[in-house]
Write a protein that holds these residues in place. Structure first.
Motif, PDB file in Angstrom:
ATOM      1  N   GLY A   3       0.794  -1.219   0.000  1.00 26.73           N
ATOM      2  CA  GLY A   3       0.000   0.000   0.000  1.00 26.73           C
ATOM      3  C   GLY A   3       0.829   1.273   0.000  1.00 26.73           C
ATOM      4  N   PRO A   4       0.153   2.427   0.042  1.00 23.76           N
ATOM      5  CA  PRO A   4       0.843   3.714  -0.036  1.00 23.76           C
ATOM      6  C   PRO A   4       1.514   4.092   1.274  1.00 23.76           C
ATOM      7  CG  PRO A   4      -1.491   4.065   0.304  1.00 23.76           C
ATOM      8  CD  PRO A   4      -1.317   2.586   0.134  1.00 23.76           C
ATOM      9  N   PRO A   5       2.509   4.969   1.204  1.00 25.38           N
ATOM     10  CA  PRO A   5       3.156   5.477   2.430  1.00 25.38           C
ATOM     11  C   PRO A   5       2.323   6.586   3.063  1.00 25.38           C
ATOM     12  CG  PRO A   5       4.144   6.516   0.526  1.00 25.38           C
ATOM     13  CD  PRO A   5       3.134   5.528  -0.019  1.00 25.38           C
ATOM     14  N   LEU A   6       2.775   7.055   4.197  1.00 21.01           N
ATOM     15  CA  LEU A   6       2.135   8.180   4.865  1.00 21.01           C
ATOM     16  C   LEU A   6       2.394   9.478   4.102  1.00 21.01           C
ATOM     17  CD1 LEU A   6       3.064   7.544   8.620  1.00 21.01           C
ATOM     18  CD2 LEU A   6       0.953   6.890   7.430  1.00 21.01           C
ATOM     19  N   THR A   7       1.451  10.387   4.199  1.00 19.73           N
ATOM     20  CA  THR A   7       1.673  11.756   3.746  1.00 19.73           C
ATOM     21  C   THR A   7       2.518  12.489   4.788  1.00 19.73           C
ATOM     22  OG1 THR A   7      -0.312  12.534   4.882  1.00 19.73           O
ATOM     23  CG2 THR A   7      -0.584  11.790   2.589  1.00 19.73           C
ATOM     24  N   ASP A   8       2.865  13.736   4.471  1.00 20.53           N
ATOM     25  CA  ASP A   8       3.582  14.534   5.472  1.00 20.53           C
ATOM     26  C   ASP A   8       2.752  14.675   6.745  1.00 20.53           C
ATOM     27  OD1 ASP A   8       5.693  14.855   3.747  1.00 20.53           O
ATOM     28  OD2 ASP A   8       5.114  16.879   3.098  1.00 20.53           O
ATOM     29  N   LEU A   9       1.442  14.892   6.570  1.00 22.28           N
ATOM     30  CA  LEU A   9       0.569  14.977   7.746  1.00 22.28           C
ATOM     31  C   LEU A   9       0.538  13.652   8.481  1.00 22.28           C
ATOM     32  CD1 LEU A   9      -1.470  16.359   9.576  1.00 22.28           C
ATOM     33  CD2 LEU A   9      -3.267  15.789   7.905  1.00 22.28           C
ATOM     34  N   GLY A  10       0.545  12.557   7.736  1.00 20.09           N
ATOM     35  CA  GLY A  10       0.562  11.241   8.369  1.00 20.09           C
ATOM     36  C   GLY A  10       1.773  11.035   9.254  1.00 20.09           C
ATOM     37  N   HIS A  11       2.938  11.507   8.785  1.00 17.22           N
ATOM     38  CA  HIS A  11       4.150  11.414   9.611  1.00 17.22           C
ATOM     39  C   HIS A  11       4.025  12.289  10.857  1.00 17.22           C
ATOM     40  CE1 HIS A  11       6.753   8.868   7.173  1.00 17.22           C
ATOM     41  NE2 HIS A  11       6.360   9.530   6.094  1.00 17.22           N
ATOM     42  N   GLU A  12       3.437  13.453  10.711  1.00 21.01           N
ATOM     43  CA  GLU A  12       3.199  14.303  11.880  1.00 21.01           C
ATOM     44  C   GLU A  12       2.276  13.607  12.877  1.00 21.01           C
ATOM     45  OE1 GLU A  12       1.775  18.162  10.791  1.00 21.01           O
ATOM     46  OE2 GLU A  12       3.332  18.455   9.273  1.00 21.01           O
ATOM     47  N   GLN A  13       1.231  12.977  12.366  1.00 26.95           N
ATOM     48  CA  GLN A  13       0.304  12.249  13.238  1.00 26.95           C
ATOM     49  C   GLN A  13       1.024  11.129  13.979  1.00 26.95           C
ATOM     50  OE1 GLN A  13      -2.478  11.173  10.181  1.00 26.95           O
ATOM     51  NE2 GLN A  13      -3.877  12.866  10.657  1.00 26.95           N
TER      52      GLN A  13
END
Length: 203
Positions: A25-35
């Motif tokens: 599947g896809p990686p995290l977005t920048d916001l996902g990494h922040e989360q």
């Protein structure tokens, strides 16, 4: 002991509302990494004894800051990946979402043998998730095990594990990115003490 089930952080598929279930599947977005970093802060004072994640990249990336905070590696676990969407995979249209949501609601009401078109039925998801959770908690008598998984899988597993999780909670208690379900040992079983930030009354 405590088991914290965590939904992964944001991905581009989440933003586009794409049904995207297949690992890696896809990686995290920048916001996902922040989360993920905020999650690590929130769990910093927990007595974490293991950090586990599904075979999806997004789950492992979400788990990584938590594991690093506690000086351990992420354990990748088979069996706790997202519900396989089958013919709905990759779709983001209203019809596809309607089928998915209706099926998930039926599962919460106990009709686990219903199958997503070309995909899994609820019983298959429950069986594989519970087997994986049994493996990662076997022999653990104290502390907190963190498992980063996926919204649909967590809702089914949480309801199957904890008798105090109602059908309405399992069907309607949608988990945001990095939302958490907290379970605690109750004899040979489990009880849910929090669902996505809301405390659950335990009799």
């Amino acid at each position: 002991m405590k088991l914290v089930l965590v939904r992964h952080g944001e991905t581009a598929s989440n933003v586009r509302m794409v049904l995207d279930s297949l690992p890696p599947g896809p990686p995290l977005t920048d916001l996902g990494h922040e989360q993920a970093n905020v999650l690590a802060d929130a769990l910093a004072d927990e007595p974490v004894v293991a950090v586990c994640a599904s075979t999806a990249v997004r789950a492992q990336q979400t788990a990584a800051p938590v594991a690093a905070r506690h000086g351990m590696a992420v354990r990748v676990v088979e069996g706790v990946q997202e519900i396989f969407c089958g013919d709905l995979e990759g779709r983001s249209d209203r019809e596809a979402y309607g089928v998915f949501v209706k099926t998930a609601s039926e599962w919460a009401d106990g009709r686990l043998d219903l199958t997503l078109p070309g995909g899994e039925n609820g019983r298959q998801v429950v069986d594989r998730c519970l087997a994986a959770i049994e493996r990662i908690t076997e022999g653990v008598t104290g502390g907190t095990v963190v498992l980063v998984s996926h919204g649909g899988a967590i809702r089914l597993a949480g309801q199957a594990l904890a008798p105090n999780v109602t059908a309405s909670l399992a069907a309607g208690g949608l988990l945001p990115n990095t939302g958490r379900v907290v379970l605690e040992r109750d004899g040979a079983g489990w009880r849910c003490t929090a669902w996505s930030g809301v405390d659950i009354v335990v009799d």
